[in-house]
Enzyme design. Structure first.
Site, short mmCIF file in Angstrom:
data_model
loop_
_atom_site.label_atom_id
_atom_site.label_comp_id
_atom_site.label_asym_id
_atom_site.label_seq_id
_atom_site.Cartn_x
_atom_site.Cartn_y
_atom_site.Cartn_z
CG HIS A 155 -1.60 1.15 1.52
ND1 HIS A 155 -3.16 1.40 1.04
CD2 HIS A 155 -1.47 2.30 1.89
CE1 HIS A 155 -3.63 2.59 1.37
NE2 HIS A 155 -2.34 3.12 1.90
CD GLU A 156 1.65 3.66 3.47
OE1 GLU A 156 1.85 4.72 3.09
OE2 GLU A 156 0.54 3.10 4.27
CG HIS A 159 0.95 6.24 -0.67
ND1 HIS A 159 -0.34 6.82 -1.26
CD2 HIS A 159 0.23 5.53 0.25
CE1 HIS A 159 -1.65 6.80 -0.67
NE2 HIS A 159 -1.14 6.04 0.37
CG ASP A 166 -4.43 6.89 1.47
OD1 ASP A 166 -3.95 5.47 1.21
OD2 ASP A 166 -3.79 7.45 2.45
#
Length: 905
Positions: A155-156, A159, A166
């Site tokens: 998830h990170e 980014h 998000d």
């Protein structure tokens, strides 16, 4: 409209990532060169390294399948701090450092919480700066709250690497869909759950109330919470809730929820996360792997940071005699050695012209005697040609001769000359593993200097005529180890041209986070001025207290004994000479306490090179620990090779160039090109009149803290999320001053100085909001400018529709709102406009979508704004929405209490 689209495309292509230089490469589907660095303040713990390895290994497989067999993690370096014990399996790093790491492991400041997050403040599709994990997150089992650590890392990583955002929104957790249903802000909408309000849980049972509609917004009341079902069939999305077992993919165009009021839709114009990922550089030439078996597990290298090794490589060729360059270089080098370089570092010095000479082999900086031995060898005469390669090779020899490895060592190369043979040592530089910081002095310095910095991960600077450019550059080259409390901090750097027999006065605030090792330095060009310095308690220091250098470098220095008094210091300089002369004042200091991080400011441009008419973005980050500092003045000064300066006030308002409001990242577009060549950036951040404060809210761009789940009809709660209370006493910051260099950048294709037609439209409006007041719709937004976020737009186009998709895909044919009474304000101002949505019929539940464009005086049009929603809601007497019962007994309620203590101070 064609002009608008062409310019927008140009902006998208040219706004590339800036100052931070990641070492990550994607080769044959595998990511190499990932650096995970542990902060020196983190206690030694073998379990931390073990858990990092397990996290990345799990993440690699999850990433491989999430990207449809396209990418995985192959090689990862874990950077161990110097504070840990040495082991045989630890190797010496090359250019890897804490400050340049992709992932940092560090304690939060003020017990800020353990939410993993990514520092990300660029445009859609632009890389972030770093991922931050706390040791507690990596050592504690939090899978009920965030999902497994491997999933969180993916998830990170999305980014950080691909610049996506998000798909939830903690500030707006619900919205009203175009079908007039209340939906949780999520992607995809196939994720199911319930909406409840939790009250106290006395005696083992919890009471839930119905989620009622707010009479003003038509949405659920503020404390309504969406709880997902534990068992799902939806595979999307990793950017919403990777903790769900079924979630293994990113939202695609087919499954993307364009209506959700989340940052992904706002920043990426409604594009799905997968579309943005597929458009990234990583995926342009990357095809799915055809092998049946998944790739092998990642390999890990353990690197231990070494003591800092720095070698100055200084030009003393004949051209250095012009414009006092040799004097200025010596003044700046002396400042670096006495005030900036951290004690305990090993420092050497080489001088060069057509040949090079080692003046000092590596010497450990311990006290004033050591400084003097090195500064005594600073060159006093400039002559000869320029051989940069010989200077660099002598620098390597100085390091090796002292039994140190060039890997991970730093060279500060300063030159004002050209060298046709500089390319001949590029391979030697690469093999050395050294980090080379370059300082180009004057307009004729070799154009290849930046190549040396780029290939080694070093800083790049350009300094012009006065000494402040050099002192700013040297002051920026501090340790990259992550030990912020040891680094020098610049409070002031000012050049003052004073006429004969005249006096100038000034002030410098010294705040309570700094005060150790504080120096006031004054330089002059003709004659030493009369100096008076007064501390906040009235104690005065006079000219005789300032120590003048024995080598006649035309500088005088005062080190404040002990810790400098907190408050405003005042200085007065009297030019006793009959002629005008240039005086400079420089103030440096260090953290007051090893346990309290100082307020720091860093700055950089959005990219190192720009080709006109590409705009650039100036970024400045002001923080204490990991907390953003708000409510301050941040001024950027950009200077060209001929001394022309542009001053920009940077904003943290979430509009124009600024991505997120109140995140401590201050930004602004730069478009005022003044010819080609090198440009330098410096930033001055000041807190005045007690307006500064810390932002204690949790950062954005992080994995979602899940409050609980519904499983087999039972509500399973996680421990309540640790909330940061707005403790105003702790959030307030006293007045301070910080000055930092943002390095240099290079411009090409720019027209010569003069008036040129505008080629930039107004910036896109990204914060449009709408609401009903009786039968009128009220709009609010931040005004864009005539040129992006500068000046004043000429007019606005506002259009309205009952269809979200019609407005999104065919804005020009939506109903036009009469804006004849709306006169645009100056960029950055609050705009407000009210209108009656005629000829539409308005009734309970009527749903409108509105968007805005700005037009400038050259008739260039901005991108269409974010789409705002306004709903006419008339509350009913018994208006409520069914929830999951009114009381749940202890038998039906299972509360997981994790073995951890979550607290916020």
């Amino acid at each position: 409209m064609v002009l608008c689209l062409n310019v927008i495309l140009f902006l998208t292509l040219h706004l590339l990532p800036g100052m931070k230089s990641s070492m990550v490469n994607l080769i044959n589907n595998g990511y190499d060169g990932i650096v995970i660095a542990i902060n020196p303040s983190v206690p030694e713990d073998e379990k931390l390294i073990e858990n990092i390895k397990e996290m990345v290994t799990e993440a690699s497989t999850y990433l491989f399948h999430a990207t449809k067999r396209r990418v995985y993690f192959r090689n990862v370096s874990i950077l161990i701090p110097m504070t840990w014990k040495s082991k045989s399996e630890y190797f010496i790093p090359k250019q890897e450092s804490y400050d340049q790491a992709d992932v940092i492991v560090a304690n939060p400041y003020l017990k800020y919480g353990d939410d993993p997050y990514t520092l990300q403040y660029g445009r859609c599709g632009e890389k972030g700066k770093y991922i931050h994990f706390t040791p507690n997150f990596l050592l504690t089992n939090n899978f009920h709250i965030y999902g497994s650590r491997g999933r969180v890392f993916v998830h990170e990583w999305a980014h950080l690497r691909w610049g996506i955002f998000d798909e939830y929104n903690v500030d707006q957790p619900f919205y009203i869909s175009r079908k007039n249903t209340i939906e949780a802000t999520r992607c995809s909408t196939h994720i199911t759950g319930i909406n409840v309000v939790f009250k106290k849980c006395p005696g083992g049972s919890c009471i839930t109330s119905l989620c009622r509609r707010d009479s003003q917004t038509g949405l659920y009341e503020a404390k309504c919470t969406f709880l997902p079902k534990k068992s799902q069939t939806a595979k999307e999305s990793i950017m919403f809730m990777p903790s769900l077992h079924s979630v293994t993919e990113f939202c695609t165009e087919k499954t993307h929820n364009t209506e959700a009021p989340n940052l992904q839709n706002k920043m990426c114009n409604g594009k799905s996360t997968w579309d943005v990922i597929m458009n990234s550089v990583d995926f342009q030439n990357t095809s799915p792997m055809t092998e049946m078996n998944p790739p092998t597990h990642p390999t890990f290298s353990l690197l231990k940071s070494k003591q800092r090794v720095v070698c100055l490589v200084l030009d003393k060729s004949g051209s250095m005699s012009a414009e006092d360059r040799l004097f200025q270089m010596n003044q700046a080098a002396e400042l670096y050695l006495i005030q900036v370089i951290e004690k305990g570092s090993l420092v050497g010095m080489v001088t060069f012209d057509s040949v090079a000479e080692i003046q000092n082999h590596l010497t450990r900086i311990t006290d004033d005697n050591v400084y003097q031995k090195i500064t005594a060898k600073l060159p006093q005469v400039a002559n000869g040609g320029t051989s940069i390669c010989r200077g660099l090779k002598a620098g390597f020899q100085a390091i090796i001769h002292s039994d140190q490895s060039t890997s991970g060592s730093e060279i500060i190369l300063l030159t004002d000359g050209e060298d046709n043979e500089i390319n001949s040592c590029f391979e030697d530089v690469k093999r050395s593993g050294a980090i080379i910081h370059t300082i180009a002095l004057g307009p004729s310095a070799a154009k290849e200097l930046e190549t040396l910095s780029n290939m080694t991960g070093g800083y790049r600077f350009f300094a012009n005529k006065d000494i402040t450019g050099l002192t700013n550059a040297f002051s920026r080259i501090s340790s990259r180890s992550g030990s912020i409390t040891q680094q020098a901090i610049q409070l002031e750097s000012k050049a003052l041209k004073i006429t004969g027999r005249k006096r100038v006065n000034g002030t410098v605030p010294v705040d309570s986070t700094v005060g150790n090792d504080t120096f006031f330095v004054v330089t002059w060009t003709i004659q030493k001025p009369e100096i008076v310095l007064q501390d906040p308690k009235g104690k005065k220091y006079k000219t005789s207290d300032f120590k003048e250098d024995k080598l006649n470098i035309r500088s005088a220095r005062l080190q404040i004994p002990g810790i400098a008094e907190t408050g405003t210091w005042t200085y007065s300089l009297l030019n006793n000479h009959a002629s005008s002369q240039m005086l400079t004042v420089t103030v440096t200091t260090r953290a007051r306490s090893p346990t309290i991080p100082p307020v720091i400011a860093t700055a950089h441009m959005s990219q190192h090179t720009a080709h006109y008419p590409s705009p650039m973005i100036v970024y400045a980050q002001v923080s204490q620990g990991f907390l953003p500092v708000l409510g301050i003045s941040v001024i950027a000064i950009i200077e060209t090779e001929d001394g022309h300066q542009v001053t920009l006030e940077l904003w943290d308002n979430g509009a124009g160039a600024d991505t997120v409001k109140n995140d401590g990242i201050y930004s602004r577009y730069f478009t005022d090109y003044y010819g080609n060549g090198r440009y330098s950036l410096k930033v001055h951040a000041q807190a005045r009149n007690n307006t500064a404060r810390l932002n204690l809210r949790q950062p954005q761009n992080k994995v979602l803290y899940v409050p609980g789940y519904v499983e087999n009809g039972k509500i399973i709660l996680n421990p309540p999320r640790p909330e940061v209370k707005d403790d105003l006493a702790k959030a307030k910051i006293e007045d301070f001053s910080r000055l930092t260099s943002g390095g240099s950048f290079t411009v090409s294709g720019a027209p010569p100085p003069g008036n040129h037609p505008s080629v930039f439209p107004p910036s896109k409006i990204t914060d449009l909001e709408a609401k009903f007041k009786e039968d009128y719709i009220q709009l609010s937004w931040t005004a864009p400018g005539n040129v992006l976020d500068k000046g004043k737009a000429n007019s606005y186009i506002i259009r309205i529709s009952k269809s979200f998709l019609d407005l999104q895909k065919d804005f020009d044919n939506a109903t036009l709102v009469n804006t004849s009474s709306l006169k645009p304000k100056e960029a950055g101002s609050d705009e407000n406009f009210e209108f009656k949505p005629e000829p539409f019929r308005i009734e309970n539940g009527t749903n409108f979508y509105i968007a805005v464009q700005a037009i400038n005086e050259a008739n260039l049009t901005s991108e269409v704004s974010n789409i705002a929603q306004a709903i006419k809601f008339i509350p009913m007497p018994e208006d409520s929405v069914p929830a999951l019962g009114t009381k749940i007994s202890a038998i039906n309620l299972a509360i997981f209490a994790l073995a951890m203590i979550l607290s916020i101070v």
